[in-house]
Design a protein around this motif. Structure first.
Motif, PDB file in Angstrom:
ATOM      1  N   CYS A  29      27.837 -14.213  22.229  1.00 22.08           N
ATOM      2  CA  CYS A  29      28.813 -13.700  23.187  1.00 22.08           C
ATOM      3  C   CYS A  29      29.819 -12.876  22.391  1.00 22.08           C
ATOM      4  CB  CYS A  29      29.488 -14.874  23.887  1.00 22.08           C
ATOM      5  SG  CYS A  29      30.957 -14.409  24.805  1.00 22.08           S
ATOM      6  N   ARG A  30      29.917 -11.582  22.713  1.00 25.97           N
ATOM      7  CA  ARG A  30      30.788 -10.702  21.922  1.00 25.97           C
ATOM      8  C   ARG A  30      32.079 -10.342  22.639  1.00 25.97           C
ATOM      9  NH1 ARG A  30      25.714  -8.330  20.638  1.00 25.97           N
ATOM     10  NH2 ARG A  30      25.141  -8.659  18.453  1.00 25.97           N
ATOM     11  N   ASN A  31      32.326 -10.972  23.774  1.00 25.92           N
ATOM     12  CA  ASN A  31      33.568 -10.707  24.493  1.00 25.92           C
ATOM     13  C   ASN A  31      34.549 -11.855  24.236  1.00 25.92           C
ATOM     14  OD1 ASN A  31      35.645 -10.438  26.327  1.00 25.92           O
ATOM     15  ND2 ASN A  31      34.331  -9.714  27.991  1.00 25.92           N
ATOM     16  N   PRO A  32      35.581 -11.596  23.423  1.00 25.93           N
ATOM     17  CA  PRO A  32      36.463 -12.710  23.037  1.00 25.93           C
ATOM     18  C   PRO A  32      37.199 -13.334  24.226  1.00 25.93           C
ATOM     19  CG  PRO A  32      37.382 -10.605  22.315  1.00 25.93           C
ATOM     20  CD  PRO A  32      36.008 -10.317  22.827  1.00 25.93           C
ATOM     21  N   PHE A  33      37.345 -12.574  25.324  1.00 24.34           N
ATOM     22  CA  PHE A  33      37.992 -13.151  26.509  1.00 24.34           C
ATOM     23  C   PHE A  33      37.154 -14.297  27.081  1.00 24.34           C
ATOM     24  CE2 PHE A  33      39.885  -9.033  26.014  1.00 24.34           C
ATOM     25  CZ  PHE A  33      41.208  -9.214  26.381  1.00 24.34           C
ATOM     26  N   GLN A  34      35.824 -14.208  26.863  1.00 24.10           N
ATOM     27  CA  GLN A  34      34.954 -15.278  27.358  1.00 24.10           C
ATOM     28  C   GLN A  34      34.999 -16.515  26.468  1.00 24.10           C
ATOM     29  OE1 GLN A  34      31.249 -13.022  27.868  1.00 24.10           O
ATOM     30  NE2 GLN A  34      31.578 -13.121  30.078  1.00 24.10           N
ATOM     31  N   GLY A  35      35.838 -16.463  25.462  1.00 25.01           N
ATOM     32  CA  GLY A  35      36.054 -17.650  24.637  1.00 25.01           C
ATOM     33  C   GLY A  35      36.432 -18.862  25.482  1.00 25.01           C
ATOM     34  N   ILE A  36      37.040 -18.621  26.627  1.00 25.18           N
ATOM     35  CA  ILE A  36      37.429 -19.740  27.492  1.00 25.18           C
ATOM     36  C   ILE A  36      36.184 -20.488  27.998  1.00 25.18           C
ATOM     37  CG2 ILE A  36      37.614 -18.331  29.617  1.00 25.18           C
ATOM     38  CD1 ILE A  36      40.104 -20.086  30.350  1.00 25.18           C
ATOM     39  N   ILE A  37      35.100 -19.754  28.266  1.00 23.65           N
ATOM     40  CA  ILE A  37      33.860 -20.438  28.696  1.00 23.65           C
ATOM     41  C   ILE A  37      33.240 -21.152  27.493  1.00 23.65           C
ATOM     42  CG2 ILE A  37      31.719 -20.224  30.028  1.00 23.65           C
ATOM     43  CD1 ILE A  37      32.465 -17.351  30.690  1.00 23.65           C
ATOM     44  N   ASP A  86      37.682 -13.259  36.127  1.00 19.44           N
ATOM     45  CA  ASP A  86      37.470 -11.831  35.852  1.00 19.44           C
ATOM     46  C   ASP A  86      37.700 -11.574  34.370  1.00 19.44           C
ATOM     47  OD1 ASP A  86      36.810 -10.921  38.327  1.00 19.44           O
ATOM     48  OD2 ASP A  86      38.909 -10.731  38.965  1.00 19.44           O
ATOM     49  N   PHE A  87      36.705 -10.994  33.718  1.00 18.81           N
ATOM     50  CA  PHE A  87      36.854 -10.714  32.288  1.00 18.81           C
ATOM     51  C   PHE A  87      36.928  -9.219  32.054  1.00 18.81           C
ATOM     52  CE2 PHE A  87      34.763 -14.839  32.453  1.00 18.81           C
ATOM     53  CZ  PHE A  87      35.615 -15.571  31.657  1.00 18.81           C
ATOM     54  N   PRO A  88      37.859  -8.773  31.218  1.00 20.30           N
ATOM     55  CA  PRO A  88      37.869  -7.355  30.851  1.00 20.30           C
ATOM     56  C   PRO A  88      36.527  -6.984  30.223  1.00 20.30           C
ATOM     57  CG  PRO A  88      39.817  -8.480  29.983  1.00 20.30           C
ATOM     58  CD  PRO A  88      38.899  -9.535  30.519  1.00 20.30           C
ATOM     59  N   ALA A  94      44.875 -10.864  24.693  1.00 19.45           N
ATOM     60  CA  ALA A  94      43.881 -10.521  23.674  1.00 19.45           C
ATOM     61  C   ALA A  94      44.139 -11.317  22.384  1.00 19.45           C
ATOM     62  CB  ALA A  94      43.910  -9.025  23.388  1.00 19.45           C
ATOM     63  N   ILE A  95      45.400 -11.600  22.114  1.00 18.11           N
ATOM     64  CA  ILE A  95      45.733 -12.417  20.946  1.00 18.11           C
ATOM     65  C   ILE A  95      45.415 -13.885  21.218  1.00 18.11           C
ATOM     66  CG2 ILE A  95      47.629 -13.222  19.483  1.00 18.11           C
ATOM     67  CD1 ILE A  95      48.968 -10.476  20.014  1.00 18.11           C
ATOM     68  N   ARG A  96      45.790 -14.354  22.401  1.00 19.65           N
ATOM     69  CA  ARG A  96      45.553 -15.762  22.729  1.00 19.65           C
ATOM     70  C   ARG A  96      44.075 -16.115  22.802  1.00 19.65           C
ATOM     71  NH1 ARG A  96      50.781 -15.509  25.534  1.00 19.65           N
ATOM     72  NH2 ARG A  96      49.865 -14.609  27.382  1.00 19.65           N
ATOM     73  N   ASN A  97      43.207 -15.092  22.977  1.00 16.74           N
ATOM     74  CA  ASN A  97      41.761 -15.338  22.935  1.00 16.74           C
ATOM     75  C   ASN A  97      41.369 -16.150  21.708  1.00 16.74           C
ATOM     76  OD1 ASN A  97      41.126 -13.852  25.231  1.00 16.74           O
ATOM     77  ND2 ASN A  97      40.737 -11.959  24.087  1.00 16.74           N
ATOM     78  N   TYR A  98      42.108 -15.948  20.623  1.00 17.09           N
ATOM     79  CA  TYR A  98      41.744 -16.566  19.348  1.00 17.09           C
ATOM     80  C   TYR A  98      42.393 -17.934  19.158  1.00 17.09           C
ATOM     81  CZ  TYR A  98      39.516 -12.227  18.044  1.00 17.09           C
ATOM     82  OH  TYR A  98      38.670 -11.154  18.009  1.00 17.09           O
TER      83      TYR A  98
END
Lengths: 440, 263
Positions: free
Chosen positions: A306-314, A210-212, A416-420
């Motif tokens: 991709c502009r959603n940093p939470f999806q950085g995991i994908i 689930d992504f914000p 949100a910080i760990r996204n980076y």
């Protein structure tokens, strides 16, 4: 942390994390809100500075790769690569052929290791609600074991080619101390095939999280090369038209120091904040990924950019897939070069290098004196470039989540910080202090 | 009868690159088994969990470079039954201890720092943990060897002496079957005076040891420095070789000072 109304002004709320967990290094976060509006956000880095740029002076040019590796135990290869390229630039030579491929192989290893660590041990626990990857393993043992094995295969590349995974000893300005034999890679090839499959599985698994609902219109910045997904060489480009040679870096970027943090902030002159790292590379170099990586990315529902940093995991999983495939290609085509390094003498020169660390662009610049000693050094790590963007994210992210209680809001902000995948150890070592008169 | 309580492990970071504590996460094959056997109650790089002391074993990475950290390490010591320092920063001050020398550039840097004490809290020196509190065991290396780390954790939790060799890298070279880079290739090497633990990686990669595990017990640095000079190393080369990741460790510091230019 407290939400008691009495000492704080009415309708204000303060979310403070005094020691951010699951990031590399020591940092804190403060978010202040008033009447449902975010008043201030600060990502504070209190990791003590270590002054690398100062003590690099008067060291031998050949020492730079090993000394700067000690800035970061998570991405030492990135420091070694940027340092080597800068020295070779100063000498006016280029490493080509099998030696260039070996460097790329080593970088693939670091991407696999670092992304594996972040995806499974640092980032995934946020999505699944665990305090750590270790805690997550109690309920998701197979997943964590797969992640650790992926990470280990990255480290295996560092071990075979670099001598050890943290602070490898085999990297040298001009190439390597010793070129591996083809048979040294025999075991690695089999493992890399497994790694590519595991990375694909990881991407498909991550796509189901689930992504914000959070996107921002970032200016993405990364290295770009016409023929390959850039790691070591190319031009620096952005999603808003920047396209420069690395030699012109300092004309376009500047660093500022804010009193509340021990890290310098890097900004794009006249434009402000920008974004480096996997999302930037994915946005700007997507068509140079392997066909399989592109296909999996599309099937995972990723848009480009991709502009959603939470999806950085994908996106990190896609980059792991790419790194495994690219490493396999290099290993399979490898022929041992005649000599392990070329001669490099940067004495009296000035040179710069920029390579893609797992978490983004890493810039080095050196001036070398006539005796081959370093006269000056400048290093701009990825996290100091992303720091302002992280704060911007928090500023726009927090208002959507003010209905959460403090614990949940805090956790969301941390995520949100760990996204980076911030590396605070890297970001602090570049502090330049202004001289301030104290007393009379 | 309830099962015996798990031992409580804490990991602490001071000024460092994070690489030595990463070694614990790099134990990919052992990490989950270790975390089944012991309770990792504080390890900020890996977990949000934080539990107050006391701790059965504290692993400390990094050197002391701020007044706040000098106080913090005392606190950690008070709460820890055993305290083990891991890596060159914690055991010798690390590469950042280059600031401790009388080198002009570094002196200038320190004075710049001290001019703004409220801007940044930093000390003039980077010092090993043992200079501030008693330490039960020092594990050497920049970075540490992860197999040695697992050995040390197990030894302390079982209250036995860690099986960590204290001889020189030369012995490891012989065990590994390396050709001596100094006698065979004339490559200057710090192996004869450097503490074992890395498994002689540099000579195995046709390179001289650069001393990242610090001085062995009673090293003959002066004799080695003479040999380096005979191989063509300048005084400044020798000074820099001893003055790196473990440059503030006593034996290496003294040898590097012998090669300072006369003032």
């Amino acid at each position: 942390m407290s939400d008691e109304p009495s000492p704080a002004p009415e309708n204000t709320r303060r979310i403070s994390v005094d020691y951010l967990a699951r990031v590399e290094g020591e940092g804190a976060m403060h978010v202040f809100t008033r009447n449902g509006e975010v008043e201030d956000v600060k990502l504070k880095i209190f990791e003590p500075p270590r002054f690398f740029e100062a003590f690099l002076r008067k060291r031998g040019f050949a020492e730079a790769p090993d000394i700067t590796a000690r800035i970061c135990g998570i991405c030492p290869v990135a420091y070694q690569m940027s340092a080597c390229h800068a020295m070779e630039d100063a000498a006016g030579v280029r490493v080509t052929g099998a030696l260039r491929e070996l460097r790329r192989l080593l970088y693939c290893g670091e991407w696999l290791e670092s992304h594996g660590l972040h995806v499974f041990m640092l980032h995934a626990p946020d999505f699944l609600g665990y305090e750590s990857g270790i805690a997550m393993a109690r309920d998701h043992r197979d997943l964590v074991e797969m992640g650790l094995r992926l990470k280990k295969i990255g480290n295996d590349i560092g071990n075979v080619l670099g001598g050890r995974e943290i602070h490898p000893v085999n990297v040298k300005v001009g190439g390597f101390y010793k070129a591996p034999r083809k048979r040294d890679f025999a075991q690695l090839a089999e493992n890399l095939k497994w790694a590519a499959d595991a990375a694909e599985k990881t991407a498909r698994w991550a796509a189901e999280l689930d992504f914000p609902d959070f996107e921002r219109d970032y200016e993405f910045v990364c290295l770009s090369h016409p023929d390959e997904y850039a790691m070591n060489e190319g031009r620096l480009v952005s999603s808003r038209g920047l396209d420069i040679a690395i030699a012109d870096y300092e004309e376009h970027f500047e660093e500022r120091h804010e009193p509340y943090t021990n890290a310098l902030h890097s900004v794009l002159r006249g434009k402000d904040h920008y974004f480096v790292g996997p999302l930037a590379r994915f946005a700007l170099n997507f068509d140079r990924l392997t066909e399989r990586a592109r296909t999996v990315a599309r099937e995972c529902g990723l848009e480009v950019p991709c502009r959603n940093p939470f999806q950085g995991i994908i996106v990190r999983a896609i980059e792991m897939l790419y790194a495994a495939e690219e490493a396999l290609r290099i290993v399979e085509n490898y022929e041992r070069p005649d000599r392990p390094a070329i001669e490099v003498d940067p004495s009296g020169g000035r040179g710069c290098g920029l390579t893609e660390a797992p978490r983004g662009s890493l810039y080095h610049r050196y001036e070398i004196d006539a005796d081959g000693l370093i006269a000056s050094a400048k290093i701009v790590p990825p996290t100091s470039q992303n720091q302002l963007t992280i704060e911007d994210d928090l500023r726009s992210f927090v208002p959507q989540f003010l209905h959460l209680d403090d614990d949940d809001l805090q956790w969301q902000c941390e995520q949100a910080i760990r996204n980076y995948d911030p590396c605070i150890s890297c970001a602090t070592h570049f502090l330049k202090l202004e001289r301030k008169e104290v007393g009379a | 009868m309830s099962p015996p309580e798990k031992k409580r492990l804490a990991v602490w970071k001071f000024a460092s690159c994070d690489g030595c504590q990463l070694s614990l996460l790099d134990c990919e094959d052992e990490l989950l088994a270790v975390s089944d056997a012991i309770d990792i109650v504080n390890f900020p790089e890996a977990t949000r969990r934080f539990e107050p002391g006391p701790y059965d074993l504290s692993l400390v990475e990094g050197s002391v470079t701020t007044a706040h950290d000098a106080e913090r390490i005392r606190q950690v010591r008070e709460e820890s039954r055993y305290l083990v320092t891991i890596g060159a920063c914690a055991t010798a001050g690390g590469i950042q201890a280059l600031r401790n020398f009388r080198d002009a550039e570094v002196r200038e840097m320190a004075s710049v720092v001290y001019a703004s004490p409220d801007y940044l809290d930093t000390l003039e020196t980077s010092t090993p943990i043992a200079q501030h509190v008693p330490v039960d065991f020092e594990l050497r290396g920049c970075p540490i060897n992860k197999r040695q780390l697992v050995e040390v954790i197990l030894a302390f939790l079982h209250r036995r002496k860690p099986n960590v060799a204290s001889h020189s890298v030369c012995v490891e070279c012989k065990l590994r079957g390396n050709v001596c880079v100094m006698t065979a290739h004339g490559t200057p090497c710090l192996g004869p005076v450097t503490h074992a633990g890395c498994n002689a990686i540099c000579p195995a990669y046709d390179r001289g040891c650069y001393g990242c595990f610090g001085p062995m017990e009673t090293p003959n640095t002066t004799s080695l420095a003479k040999q380096w000079a005979a191989l063509g190393a300048s005084s400044d080369d020798i000074k820099r070789a001893f003055r790196s990741y473990n440059g503030y460790a006593e034996a290496f510091r003294q040898e590097s000072e012998r090669h300072e230019p006369d003032e």
